[in-house]
Motif scaffolding. Structure first.
Motif, PDB file in Angstrom:
ATOM      1  N   GLY A  48       0.811  -1.216   0.000  1.00  0.00           N
ATOM      2  CA  GLY A  48       0.000   0.000   0.000  1.00  0.00           C
ATOM      3  C   GLY A  48       0.841   1.260   0.000  1.00  0.00           C
ATOM      4  O   GLY A  48       0.675   2.139   0.851  1.00  0.00           O
ATOM      5  N   VAL A  49       1.724   1.373  -0.965  1.00  0.00           N
ATOM      6  CA  VAL A  49       2.570   2.558  -1.085  1.00  0.00           C
ATOM      7  C   VAL A  49       1.743   3.699  -1.670  1.00  0.00           C
ATOM      8  O   VAL A  49       1.086   3.525  -2.703  1.00  0.00           O
ATOM      9  N   GLU A  50       1.768   4.846  -1.021  1.00  0.00           N
ATOM     10  CA  GLU A  50       1.070   6.014  -1.544  1.00  0.00           C
ATOM     11  C   GLU A  50       1.981   6.723  -2.545  1.00  0.00           C
ATOM     12  O   GLU A  50       3.096   7.119  -2.207  1.00  0.00           O
ATOM     13  N   LEU A  51       1.494   6.877  -3.763  1.00  0.00           N
ATOM     14  CA  LEU A  51       2.268   7.497  -4.834  1.00  0.00           C
ATOM     15  C   LEU A  51       1.628   8.819  -5.228  1.00  0.00           C
ATOM     16  O   LEU A  51       0.403   8.955  -5.236  1.00  0.00           O
ATOM     17  N   ARG A  52       2.450   9.781  -5.568  1.00  0.00           N
ATOM     18  CA  ARG A  52       1.957  11.071  -6.041  1.00  0.00           C
ATOM     19  C   ARG A  52       2.950  11.622  -7.046  1.00  0.00           C
ATOM     20  O   ARG A  52       4.171  11.436  -6.926  1.00  0.00           O
ATOM     21  N   ALA A  64       9.007  24.717 -16.538  1.00  0.00           N
ATOM     22  CA  ALA A  64       8.264  23.545 -16.071  1.00  0.00           C
ATOM     23  C   ALA A  64       8.607  23.306 -14.612  1.00  0.00           C
ATOM     24  O   ALA A  64       9.565  23.870 -14.062  1.00  0.00           O
ATOM     25  N   THR A  65       7.832  22.450 -13.979  1.00  0.00           N
ATOM     26  CA  THR A  65       8.153  21.930 -12.655  1.00  0.00           C
ATOM     27  C   THR A  65       7.492  20.568 -12.514  1.00  0.00           C
ATOM     28  O   THR A  65       6.433  20.314 -13.109  1.00  0.00           O
ATOM     29  N   ALA A  66       8.114  19.688 -11.758  1.00  0.00           N
ATOM     30  CA  ALA A  66       7.589  18.334 -11.580  1.00  0.00           C
ATOM     31  C   ALA A  66       7.962  17.834 -10.193  1.00  0.00           C
ATOM     32  O   ALA A  66       9.004  18.205  -9.634  1.00  0.00           O
ATOM     33  N   ASN A  67       7.096  16.999  -9.634  1.00  0.00           N
ATOM     34  CA  ASN A  67       7.349  16.312  -8.371  1.00  0.00           C
ATOM     35  C   ASN A  67       6.971  14.852  -8.522  1.00  0.00           C
ATOM     36  O   ASN A  67       5.985  14.523  -9.195  1.00  0.00           O
ATOM     37  N   ILE A  68       7.722  13.983  -7.891  1.00  0.00           N
ATOM     38  CA  ILE A  68       7.344  12.578  -7.771  1.00  0.00           C
ATOM     39  C   ILE A  68       7.713  12.124  -6.368  1.00  0.00           C
ATOM     40  O   ILE A  68       8.810  12.414  -5.881  1.00  0.00           O
ATOM     41  N   GLY A  69       6.761  11.491  -5.700  1.00  0.00           N
ATOM     42  CA  GLY A  69       6.991  11.112  -4.311  1.00  0.00           C
ATOM     43  C   GLY A  69       6.266   9.848  -3.937  1.00  0.00           C
ATOM     44  O   GLY A  69       5.354   9.378  -4.642  1.00  0.00           O
ATOM     45  N   ALA A  70       6.660   9.268  -2.811  1.00  0.00           N
ATOM     46  CA  ALA A  70       6.052   8.034  -2.311  1.00  0.00           C
ATOM     47  C   ALA A  70       6.179   8.005  -0.798  1.00  0.00           C
ATOM     48  O   ALA A  70       7.128   8.557  -0.227  1.00  0.00           O
ATOM     49  N   ASP A  71       5.206   7.369  -0.147  1.00  0.00           N
ATOM     50  CA  ASP A  71       5.210   7.186   1.301  1.00  0.00           C
ATOM     51  C   ASP A  71       4.734   5.774   1.612  1.00  0.00           C
ATOM     52  O   ASP A  71       3.845   5.226   0.932  1.00  0.00           O
ATOM     53  N   TYR A  72       5.302   5.173   2.671  1.00  0.00           N
ATOM     54  CA  TYR A  72       4.904   3.803   3.023  1.00  0.00           C
ATOM     55  C   TYR A  72       5.106   3.592   4.513  1.00  0.00           C
ATOM     56  O   TYR A  72       6.149   3.943   5.070  1.00  0.00           O
ATOM     57  N   ARG A  73       4.082   3.020   5.142  1.00  0.00           N
ATOM     58  CA  ARG A  73       4.184   2.621   6.541  1.00  0.00           C
ATOM     59  C   ARG A  73       4.308   1.109   6.595  1.00  0.00           C
ATOM     60  O   ARG A  73       3.436   0.387   6.090  1.00  0.00           O
ATOM     61  N   PHE A  74       5.390   0.643   7.181  1.00  0.00           N
ATOM     62  CA  PHE A  74       5.640  -0.791   7.263  1.00  0.00           C
ATOM     63  C   PHE A  74       4.635  -1.429   8.218  1.00  0.00           C
ATOM     64  O   PHE A  74       4.525  -1.026   9.384  1.00  0.00           O
TER      65      PHE A  74
END
Length: 766
Positions: free
Chosen positions: A628-632, A658-668
């Motif tokens: 359940g990795v949260e991606l944005r 331009a501008t860009a972001n890529i990120g992810a969050d995960y709780r084990f």
């Protein structure tokens, strides 16, 4: 809320959920919970309707106007020290300066003052920095792509509205202790917030203290060459090292009294922000190649700057429902004070006596007052004609600012610009009136229409009040009508897809600082002689007019079942009366010879357009059985053209491509650990400011990561690393100048390193 009202009407009862209130600060424009009156003879029953609170995605999806909403989860994710750090990771937001450093947030890549900044729907007071606002004080952040009549039309790029937190029903102390570490400098800080209630009073108190320390290194190389054959005429390099030490204390509160069961309330929001700073600089200049017409500037120099600023403000809001109309009075008064004193000593290696001593003392005082009266009413909306529902909002505003600048400049103990006096003033008075209508036409189609008028009167000292025919403080009056229309269409009312369209008008007004015409002299060329086009003096322009923009926005949105969102937005703006700094040779009162002076001027028309894409979802929504990795991720592409400047690269000043972001969050799972990261990218660009003037900026990438150890529900330990892959950041200014000796090309390249910033914070909920 509105669904509950319709259900109550359909069942023949009175108000459903009477006394409930819309989320604080939400620009619903609606009546805030009023239902239709009960039918004569109907039996009144109490019905309770409960459900989950609206998520950020719900607020965004159901808003009558296009906006993005980011709540506590997004704000708390990285554990940032101030709200400015949160904003730079949001879609379409850029910040000026080197990687990892903050600055005023900007939407759609545009430069200063194109973006409207609001706190609780009110414009940010003069002198206020968003870096003074801690994330613990914020409930959510709203980004409005297009202006509305209620929030104001000074938003060519868009609006960022920061909604502060209200007092909770339960007592809560939130304490965060920590420090930052960058390039050998330690920066401690503490943030505290307290929520409680006493009868009908809910209150929130917040305080933060900080002592950031930074060391900056910069290398500037200036070359002058023959533009025809490239022969080098001059070459000098300047290395500077500055150390900044700041001390700050922020205090603010929100006191909310509930005045009845119908949502009536009175709130007060006092705040005080104070900071003081000391800066020490060391400079070394090497004039490797110098022509006789260029003076010997210095070999080494030192500087010391002491400054302090205080921003105090008291805001208030009163809400009262009378019959089917809710009235609101919002207002506030504030004062901003800034003091600074800079002493600079320039030396030659061949002499123990300083070549020049420069001292500047300045004081800025700005007082402001604003008040708004708003009335909201829900009209229509019966069970047999749901499409007749209108939410009408109307209001009036007054906003006034008075600015006084006191400045004293001395060179080798001799006062400079004494003919202008030490005190200059500027002021502005803005009156506004608006009306807007939110109309639920059908279950598939909703519309928003608004009309806003603003009249602006500005006054700024001309700086030559003693000259014949020159008024001491000429007035500049203008008015702007801004018709606004937005609509949302849902092919399937029960589906998750919708289309938004906005046709708007907006504007950008000149800042008071740009209206005061008192000059600032280029220190390399004394006023007793001429200067150069590449080293101009600077001054304000009391005759500046506001920029006007007409625009269109088209957005496609898909909302996923588990709270995710996919969206694409296209926008275009036509801008008239574009303001830009222009350097011209002028006969000036402060020098016996003509000098080059840079002033802001209205230079003509421009256009800007772009596409903005955003995606936010969980990995297991795409791949069955995945973690359940949260991606944005988001990507925004921008373009612009200035009609008075020949292309290519004739883009708006400071606009990113331009501008860009890529990120992810995960709780084990099964552990108390959460990790996450984000990568931000802004490409390098070339902007042509004039026929023979270019500005080039280098690529900017920022990698952030964090790890959170939730020791127990009330204690957490967070480690945050910002700008994990530091790189140098450079800007290059190139200017061709026609001189009696021929066509010269001056190139100034300024570059400096960036650094990793580490933050360790203990988070306590008591």
């Amino acid at each position: 809320m509105r669904a509950a009202q319709h259900l109550a009407v359909a069942l023949g009862v009175g108000e459903a959920g009477h006394g409930a209130e819309e989320p604080h600060g939400q620009n619903t424009g609606g009546a805030g919970g009023d239902g239709a009156a009960p039918r004569p003879g109907a039996r009144i029953e109490r019905i309770e309707i409960t459900g989950r609170p609206q998520t950020d995605t719900d607020l965004r999806r159901r808003a009558p106007v296009a906006k993005q909403v980011y709540g506590r989860e997004e704000i708390d994710k990285f554990g940032d020290a101030n709200i400015g750090e949160v904003l730079r990771r949001l879609p379409g937001v850029t910040t000026p300066g080197p990687p990892g450093r903050g600055g005023p947030p900007r939407l759609r890549g545009l430069g200063n003052n194109f973006t409207q900044l609001l706190i609780d729907g009110q414009r940010v007071p003069p002198g206020f920095s968003l870096e003074s606002l801690s994330p613990e004080q914020v409930e959510r952040i709203e980004i409005l792509r297009a202006p509305t009549a209620e929030t104001g039309a000074r938003a060519i790029a868009g609006t960022i509205n920061i909604i502060t937190r209200e007092g909770f029903k339960r007592r809560l102390n939130d304490l965060r202790l920590g420090f930052g570490y960058e390039n050998g400098k330690l920066s401690p800080g503490v943030n505290w917030s307290h929520n409680d209630n006493a009868g009908n009073l809910n209150y929130t108190l917040s305080a933060s203290a900080f002592r950031p320390m930074r060391e900056n290194t910069n290398l500037t190389r200036t070359t002058v060459s023959d533009a025809t054959n490239g022969a080098l005429l001059e070459d000098r390099s300047n290395r500077s090292v500055t150390e900044d030490r700041r001390y700050g204390l922020n205090l603010n509160g929100r006191l909310l009294w509930r005045l009845g069961e119908g949502g009536d309330s009175l709130s007060l929001t006092p705040s005080v922000f104070h900071s003081s700073a000391k800066g020490d600089g060391r400079f070394a200049l090497d004039q490797a190649l110098r022509r006789p017409i260029t003076p010997v500037f210095y070999d080494t120099a030192t500087s010391r700057t002491d400054s302090s600023s205080t921003n105090a403000r008291l805001g208030g809001q009163w809400r009262q429902r009378i019959d089917n109309v809710r009235y609101e009075i919002n207002g506030g008064a504030g004062t901003f004070r800034n003091e600074n004193d800079t002493l600079r000593l320039e030396n030659l290696k061949t002499s123990s006596t300083p070549l020049r001593t420069l001292q500047d003392r300045g004081s800025t005082r700005e007082n402001s007052f604003n008040a708004t009266l708003k009335a909201t009413s829900l009209v229509g909306g019966t069970p047999d004609k749901p499409g007749t529902e209108h939410t009408l909002v109307g209001g009036g505003e007054i906003d006034t600012q008075q600015r006084t600048e006191t400045r004293s400049s001395q060179q080798n103990g001799v006062p400079q610009l004494s003919d202008f006096g030490d005190e200059l003033k500027a002021s502005s008075l803005r009156l506004a009136a608006y009306i807007q209508d939110e109309w639920t036409i059908t279950p598939q189609w909703g519309a928003y229409a608004g009309l806003r008028w603003e009249g602006i009167t500005t006054r700024g000292d001309a700086g030559q009040a003693g000259s014949a025919g020159v008024a001491a403080r000429p007035a500049n009056r203008s008015s702007v009508w801004t018709p606004l229309f937005q609509t949302v269409f849902k092919p399937d009312p029960k589906g998750r897809d919708q289309v938004r369209l906005a046709l708007t008008r907006s504007y950008r007004s000149p800042s008071l600082g740009n209206l005061i015409a008192r000059p600032t002299i280029n220190r390399d060329f004394p006023v007793s002689g001429p200067n150069r086009e590449t080293s101009p003096d600077s001054a304000g322009n009391p005759a500046l007019k506001p920029e006007l923009a007409t625009g269109v926005d088209l957005a496609l949105e898909r909302y996923l079942s588990s709270g995710g969102v996919l969206s694409v937005n296209l926008f275009h703006r036509n801008i008239s009366n574009l303001m830009r700094g222009v350097t011209t040779l002028e006969a000036v009162s402060w020098s016996p010879v003509p000098r080059f002076v840079r002033r802001m001027r209205n230079i003509g028309d421009a256009t800007t357009s772009g596409i903005e894409m955003e995606a936010k979802f969980r990995l297991d929504q795409l791949i069955t059985g995945a973690p359940g990795v949260e991606l944005r991720g988001n990507l925004s592409l921008f373009d612009s053209k200035v009609s008075t400047v020949p292309g290519p690269d004739n883009r708006l000043d400071q606009q990113a491509k331009a501008t860009a972001n890529i990120g992810a969050d995960y709780r084990f799972r099964g552990t108390p650990f959460t990790v996450g990261g984000n990568a931000n990218w802004v490409p390098g660009s070339i902007i042509k400011l004039d026929l023979d003037q270019f500005v080039t900026t280098s690529i900017k990438t920022v990698w952030d990561g964090y790890a959170l150890w939730t020791i127990n529900p009330t204690v957490g330990l967070r480690l945050l690393g910002s700008n994990l892959a530091p790189r140098d950041f450079a800007t290059i200014n190139q200017n061709d100048t026609l001189t009696p000796a021929g066509n010269e090309r001056t190139t100034v390249r300024s570059a400096g390193p960036s650094f990793v910033n580490w933050q360790l914070r203990l988070e306590l909920k008591l």
